[in-house]
Design a protein around this motif. Structure first.
Motif, PDB file in Angstrom:
ATOM      1  N   ASP A 154      -9.842   6.561   3.212  1.00 46.85           N
ATOM      2  CA  ASP A 154     -10.985   5.712   3.472  1.00 46.85           C
ATOM      3  C   ASP A 154     -10.575   4.492   2.717  1.00 46.85           C
ATOM      4  OD1 ASP A 154     -12.538   6.963   5.682  1.00 46.85           O
ATOM      5  OD2 ASP A 154     -13.953   7.482   4.382  1.00 46.85           O
ATOM      6  N   ALA A 155     -10.070   4.301   1.593  1.00 49.46           N
ATOM      7  CA  ALA A 155     -10.321   3.469   0.602  1.00 49.46           C
ATOM      8  C   ALA A 155      -8.696   2.760   0.869  1.00 49.46           C
ATOM      9  CB  ALA A 155      -9.857   3.617  -0.975  1.00 49.46           C
ATOM     10  N   GLU A 156      -7.360   3.578   1.322  1.00 52.01           N
ATOM     11  CA  GLU A 156      -6.070   2.945   1.854  1.00 52.01           C
ATOM     12  C   GLU A 156      -6.646   2.849   3.350  1.00 52.01           C
ATOM     13  OE1 GLU A 156      -2.929   5.456   3.908  1.00 52.01           O
ATOM     14  OE2 GLU A 156      -3.366   6.526   2.527  1.00 52.01           O
ATOM     15  N   SER A 157      -7.635   3.321   4.342  1.00 46.99           N
ATOM     16  CA  SER A 157      -7.206   2.132   5.218  1.00 46.99           C
ATOM     17  C   SER A 157      -7.782   1.326   5.247  1.00 46.99           C
ATOM     18  CB  SER A 157      -8.324   2.967   6.154  1.00 46.99           C
ATOM     19  OG  SER A 157      -7.407   3.957   6.276  1.00 46.99           O
ATOM     20  N   LEU A 158      -9.276   0.630   4.051  1.00 46.94           N
ATOM     21  CA  LEU A 158      -9.837  -0.493   3.786  1.00 46.94           C
ATOM     22  C   LEU A 158      -8.538  -1.603   3.049  1.00 46.94           C
ATOM     23  CD1 LEU A 158     -12.344  -2.076   3.679  1.00 46.94           C
ATOM     24  CD2 LEU A 158     -12.891  -1.004   1.333  1.00 46.94           C
ATOM     25  N   LEU A 159      -7.397  -0.679   2.241  1.00 47.18           N
ATOM     26  CA  LEU A 159      -6.921  -2.326   1.175  1.00 47.18           C
ATOM     27  C   LEU A 159      -6.030  -2.494   2.468  1.00 47.18           C
ATOM     28  CD1 LEU A 159      -5.606  -3.500  -1.166  1.00 47.18           C
ATOM     29  CD2 LEU A 159      -4.656  -1.582  -1.746  1.00 47.18           C
ATOM     30  N   ARG A 160      -5.456  -1.501   3.302  1.00 45.20           N
ATOM     31  CA  ARG A 160      -4.732  -2.127   4.659  1.00 45.20           C
ATOM     32  C   ARG A 160      -4.910  -3.164   5.025  1.00 45.20           C
ATOM     33  NH1 ARG A 160       0.333   0.908   5.335  1.00 45.20           N
ATOM     34  NH2 ARG A 160      -0.358   3.537   4.192  1.00 45.20           N
ATOM     35  N   VAL A 171       1.134  -1.385  -0.036  1.00 43.52           N
ATOM     36  CA  VAL A 171      -0.068   0.115  -0.466  1.00 43.52           C
ATOM     37  C   VAL A 171       0.718   1.514  -0.031  1.00 43.52           C
ATOM     38  CG1 VAL A 171      -2.228   1.051   1.710  1.00 43.52           C
ATOM     39  CG2 VAL A 171      -2.154  -1.692   1.260  1.00 43.52           C
ATOM     40  N   ASP A 172       1.633   1.443   1.204  1.00 42.56           N
ATOM     41  CA  ASP A 172       2.440   2.630   1.244  1.00 42.56           C
ATOM     42  C   ASP A 172       3.650   2.737  -0.683  1.00 42.56           C
ATOM     43  OD1 ASP A 172       2.763   3.024   3.825  1.00 42.56           O
ATOM     44  OD2 ASP A 172       2.885   1.677   3.919  1.00 42.56           O
ATOM     45  N   LYS A 173       4.186   0.967  -0.838  1.00 41.35           N
ATOM     46  CA  LYS A 173       4.485   1.683  -1.916  1.00 41.35           C
ATOM     47  C   LYS A 173       3.838   2.300  -3.212  1.00 41.35           C
ATOM     48  CE  LYS A 173       8.532  -0.739  -2.918  1.00 41.35           C
ATOM     49  NZ  LYS A 173       9.181  -1.659  -3.653  1.00 41.35           N
ATOM     50  N   ALA A 174       2.458   1.810  -3.263  1.00 41.02           N
ATOM     51  CA  ALA A 174       1.976   2.217  -4.603  1.00 41.02           C
ATOM     52  C   ALA A 174       1.622   3.575  -4.427  1.00 41.02           C
ATOM     53  CB  ALA A 174       0.138   1.180  -4.206  1.00 41.02           C
ATOM     54  N   PHE A 224      -2.201   1.853  -8.887  1.00 41.28           N
ATOM     55  CA  PHE A 224      -2.772   1.078  -8.414  1.00 41.28           C
ATOM     56  C   PHE A 224      -3.032   2.312  -6.752  1.00 41.28           C
ATOM     57  CE2 PHE A 224      -0.609  -2.174 -10.896  1.00 41.28           C
ATOM     58  CZ  PHE A 224      -2.064  -2.671 -11.173  1.00 41.28           C
ATOM     59  N   ALA A 225      -2.444   3.465  -7.301  1.00 42.26           N
ATOM     60  CA  ALA A 225      -2.973   3.828  -4.986  1.00 42.26           C
ATOM     61  C   ALA A 225      -3.880   4.740  -5.086  1.00 42.26           C
ATOM     62  CB  ALA A 225      -1.900   5.380  -5.577  1.00 42.26           C
ATOM     63  N   PRO A 226      -4.582   4.042  -4.206  1.00 41.62           N
ATOM     64  CA  PRO A 226      -5.572   3.568  -3.302  1.00 41.62           C
ATOM     65  C   PRO A 226      -5.899   5.883  -3.524  1.00 41.62           C
ATOM     66  CG  PRO A 226      -4.266   2.737  -1.703  1.00 41.62           C
ATOM     67  CD  PRO A 226      -3.161   3.457  -2.808  1.00 41.62           C
ATOM     68  N   LYS A 227      -7.342   5.960  -4.090  1.00 45.35           N
ATOM     69  CA  LYS A 227      -7.962   7.319  -4.235  1.00 45.35           C
ATOM     70  C   LYS A 227      -7.847   8.346  -3.305  1.00 45.35           C
ATOM     71  CE  LYS A 227      -8.694   6.138  -8.675  1.00 45.35           C
ATOM     72  NZ  LYS A 227      -9.772   6.328 -10.501  1.00 45.35           N
ATOM     73  N   ASP A 283     -14.067  -1.327  -4.154  1.00 49.97           N
ATOM     74  CA  ASP A 283     -14.906  -0.980  -5.259  1.00 49.97           C
ATOM     75  C   ASP A 283     -13.447  -0.620  -6.108  1.00 49.97           C
ATOM     76  OD1 ASP A 283     -15.678   0.582  -7.541  1.00 49.97           O
ATOM     77  OD2 ASP A 283     -16.123   2.001  -6.433  1.00 49.97           O
ATOM     78  N   ARG A 284     -13.253  -1.376  -6.932  1.00 50.37           N
ATOM     79  CA  ARG A 284     -12.000  -1.498  -7.867  1.00 50.37           C
ATOM     80  C   ARG A 284     -11.492   0.369  -8.300  1.00 50.37           C
ATOM     81  NH1 ARG A 284     -14.975  -5.543  -9.801  1.00 50.37           N
ATOM     82  NH2 ARG A 284     -14.400  -7.991  -9.897  1.00 50.37           N
ATOM     83  N   ASP A 285     -12.288   1.035  -8.910  1.00 51.89           N
ATOM     84  CA  ASP A 285     -12.111   1.893  -9.043  1.00 51.89           C
ATOM     85  C   ASP A 285     -11.303   3.032  -8.044  1.00 51.89           C
ATOM     86  OD1 ASP A 285     -13.171   1.037 -11.805  1.00 51.89           O
ATOM     87  OD2 ASP A 285     -14.959   2.596 -11.071  1.00 51.89           O
ATOM     88  N   GLN A 286     -11.384   2.130  -7.195  1.00 51.64           N
ATOM     89  CA  GLN A 286     -10.962   3.600  -5.363  1.00 51.64           C
ATOM     90  C   GLN A 286      -9.596   2.992  -5.663  1.00 51.64           C
ATOM     91  OE1 GLN A 286     -11.589   5.755  -3.801  1.00 51.64           O
ATOM     92  NE2 GLN A 286     -13.633   5.444  -5.118  1.00 51.64           N
ATOM     93  N   TYR A 287      -8.991   1.850  -6.543  1.00 44.88           N
ATOM     94  CA  TYR A 287      -7.569   1.785  -7.373  1.00 44.88           C
ATOM     95  C   TYR A 287      -6.844   1.087  -8.027  1.00 44.88           C
ATOM     96  CZ  TYR A 287      -9.043   0.497  -2.113  1.00 44.88           C
ATOM     97  OH  TYR A 287     -10.243  -0.086  -1.082  1.00 44.88           O
ATOM     98  N   ARG A 288      -7.920   1.714  -9.262  1.00 50.69           N
ATOM     99  CA  ARG A 288      -7.092   2.001 -10.559  1.00 50.69           C
ATOM    100  C   ARG A 288      -7.567   3.094 -10.884  1.00 50.69           C
ATOM    101  NH1 ARG A 288     -11.681  -2.769 -13.330  1.00 50.69           N
ATOM    102  NH2 ARG A 288     -13.072  -1.017 -12.436  1.00 50.69           N
TER     103      ARG A 288
END
Length: 407
Positions: A318-324, A242-245, A312-315, A273-278
Motif C-alpha cells: 500500500d505504501a508503494e502504491s501511494l508513493l507511485r 520507487v522501483d530503484k528504492a 527508502f524502500a516502501p515497507k 507516513d514518513r516511517d513507511q519509507y525510511r
C-alpha cells in the motif's frame, strides 16, 4: 527579435548556470543564503515598490520591493524587484502565495513590449530558506538574468511555492511549479510596464519539468501567448525512483533527492507516513537530510554518504502504491502541450535516468506534441550542451516553425 544582440549577449557561461544551481552534488551548489545576508553589515535595505495595478486573482502582486544587493552586473542596465504573488497549486487548485525575482531592461521597450523569459531553477531544497530570491546572487541565477536583460528580454524567476516565502514546497510537483512559472509572468507584467504577453518557459532539472508543465496549461492564462518551452535535463517523470528504492539501486545522487520527495509529501498530506519509507541511517539522519542552507551542508553531505541501499524502500504494498500515485500525479506529460518544446538531456544522467525521459517524450509525441529532441551521448545532469537553446528561443520569437523530432 534582435537575434544578433541576443547571441552576443548570452554567452555559454551564462547558460551554464542553468543546471549548476540545481542538484549537481549531494547538496546544491549554493553560495549565499539568508543566514549569510544577516551577517553582512554592508547590505542596503530593500524598499517597497508601489505597483500601480497589482491585479486580482492568480498572478496578482501582493508585495513588491527593490533588490539593492544584487551583483552589479545585474543592476547595470535593468530594473529588478522581489515580488510575492498569488498562484495555484495542483490537486485541489487552491490559491497560494509565491515569491519571485522579476526584471526588465533599462530604456525604451520595443513595440509590443519587452519579450519575456520565465525561468525555472534547479533543485535548491525544500525549506522556505531555499528560495533563490533570498540570495544575493539568486543562487547562481543572477548571471542568467543579466544575460537575458542585456539581450532585451524581461525575466521572471519564480522561487516555486514554499521556497522563499511561507508555505509547503511541492517538490518535483511539475503542475504546481508550472503554474508558478506562468503566474510569475503575470506578476512581472503587473510590476513593470511595457512587458509583452509573448513568452518562453525555460528551465533545467526541476525547472525543466516545470517549464514542460507550464506548456501543458494551455487554458490557464489565456491573456498570455506562450511561444515554446525549453527543458534541460528535465525531472519529467520520476516514478522510477520507487522501483530503484525497492531494488536498492538508487544512485548516490538520487538517494538524497528521494528523502526530499518523501519529506515534501509528508508535509503536504497528513496521512502520508514518513516511517513507511525510511529505515536505517536515513531514518536516523532525517533532520540533517532535510537541510539546504550552507550551515547545514556538511551535515547533509555526511548523512547522504551513510544512506543504505534500501533505506527508502516502501515497507508495504500500500505504501508503494501511494508513493507511485503521488509521483504520477506530479509527472509530465499529463496532456498535449500548447506550443513547441526543446528537450535536451544526457544518457549518463545520474539524477534522472535517461530511460525515464525517453518514456516521457514517447508519451508526449503520442499526444501530438511538437518536440525538438536532443539526447546527448555521454552527458550527465549538469554538463549537457545547451548551445542550441539560443537559436531555438530566438526562432520562436521570430515565428520560425520548430523542428519536430516526433515525426
Amino acid at each position: 527579435m534582435r537575434l544578433a544582440r541576443f547571441h552576443a549577449a548570452w554567452t555559454a557561461g551564462v547558460l551554464g548556470t542553468v543546471l549548476l544551481t540545481g542538484c549537481s552534488s549531494a547538496i546544491p551548489l549554493v553560495t549565499s543564503m539568508p543566514a549569510i545576508f544577516a551577517e553582512s553589515q554592508k547590505l542596503r535595505p530593500a524598499e517597497p515598490i508601489d505597483v500601480a495595478d497589482p491585479g486580482t486573482g492568480a498572478g496578482s502582486v501582493i508585495t513588491a520591493e527593490t533588490m539593492p544587493n544584487l551583483p552589479s552586473a545585474v543592476q547595470r542596465g535593468s530594473e529588478a524587484a522581489r515580488v510575492v504573488y498569488r498562484s495555484t497549486q495542483s490537486g485541489d487548485g487552491g490559491a497560494t502565495e509565491v515569491s519571485a525575482s522579476v526584471f526588465v531592461p533599462d530604456g525604451d521597450a520595443p513595440e509590443g513590449g519587452w519579450p519575456v523569459i520565465s525561468f525555472g531553477h534547479g533543485t535548491t531544497g525544500i525549506e522556505n530558506a531555499c528560495g533563490p530570491s533570498l540570495s544575493r546572487d539568486l543562487l547562481g541565477s543572477a548571471a542568467l538574468a543579466a544575460g537575458f536583460t542585456s539581450a532585451g528580454f524581461a525575466v521572471a524567476i519564480t522561487d516555486y511555492q514554499g521556497l522563499g516565502h511561507e508555505g509547503v514546497h511541492h517538490y518535483l510537483d511539475n503542475p504546481t511549479a508550472g503554474y508558478n512559472m506562468i503566474d510569475a509572468v503575470r506578476a512581472l507584467r503587473h510590476t513593470f510596464p511595457d512587458v509583452s504577453n509573448r513568452w518562453v518557459a525555460f528551465g533545467g532539472s526541476q525547472g525543466g519539468g516545470a517549464a514542460w508543465a507550464a506548456n501543458e496549461q494551455s487554458g490557464y492564462a489565456p491573456e498570455l501567448e506562450l511561444l515554446g518551452s525549453v527543458s534541460l535535463a528535465p525531472a519529467a517523470n520520476m516514478v522510477g525512483l520507487v522501483d530503484k528504492a525497492i531494488q536498492g539501486t538508487l544512485t548516490d545522487d538520487q538517494a538524497p533527492l528521494m528523502q526530499w520527495v518523501i519529506e515534501s509529501l509528508a508535509r503536504r498530506f497528513p496521512g502520508f507516513d514518513r516511517d513507511q519509507y525510511r529505515s536505517g541511517s536515513a531514518a536516523e539522519d532525517w533532520a540533517a537530510l532535510s537541510g539546504c542552507t550552507p550551515a547545514q551542508a556538511s551535515a547533509r553531505a555526511d548523512a547522504a554518504e551513510r544512506i543504505g541501499a534500501r533505506d527508502f524502500a516502501p515497507k508495504t504494498p500500500d505504501a508503494e502504491s501511494l508513493l507511485r500515485y503521488y509521483l504520477e500525479q506530479m509527472a509530465v506529460p499529463q496532456q498535449k502541450a500548447s506550443a513547441p518544446m526543446l528537450v535536451v538531456y544526457g544518457d549518463a544522467d545520474t539524477y534522472i535516468d535517461a530511460e525515464w525521459t525517453d518514456a516521457a517524450l514517447a508519451t508526449a509525441c503520442f499526444l501530438g506534441d511538437v518536440i525538438t529532441i536532443d539526447r546527448q551521448p555521454g552527458k550527465g545532469h549538469g554538463d549537457v550542451d545547451g548551445g542550441a537553446v539560443n537559436d531555438w528561443i530566438g526562432e520562436r520569437f521570430a515565428g520560425t516553425p520548430a523542428v519536430d523530432d516526433c515525426n
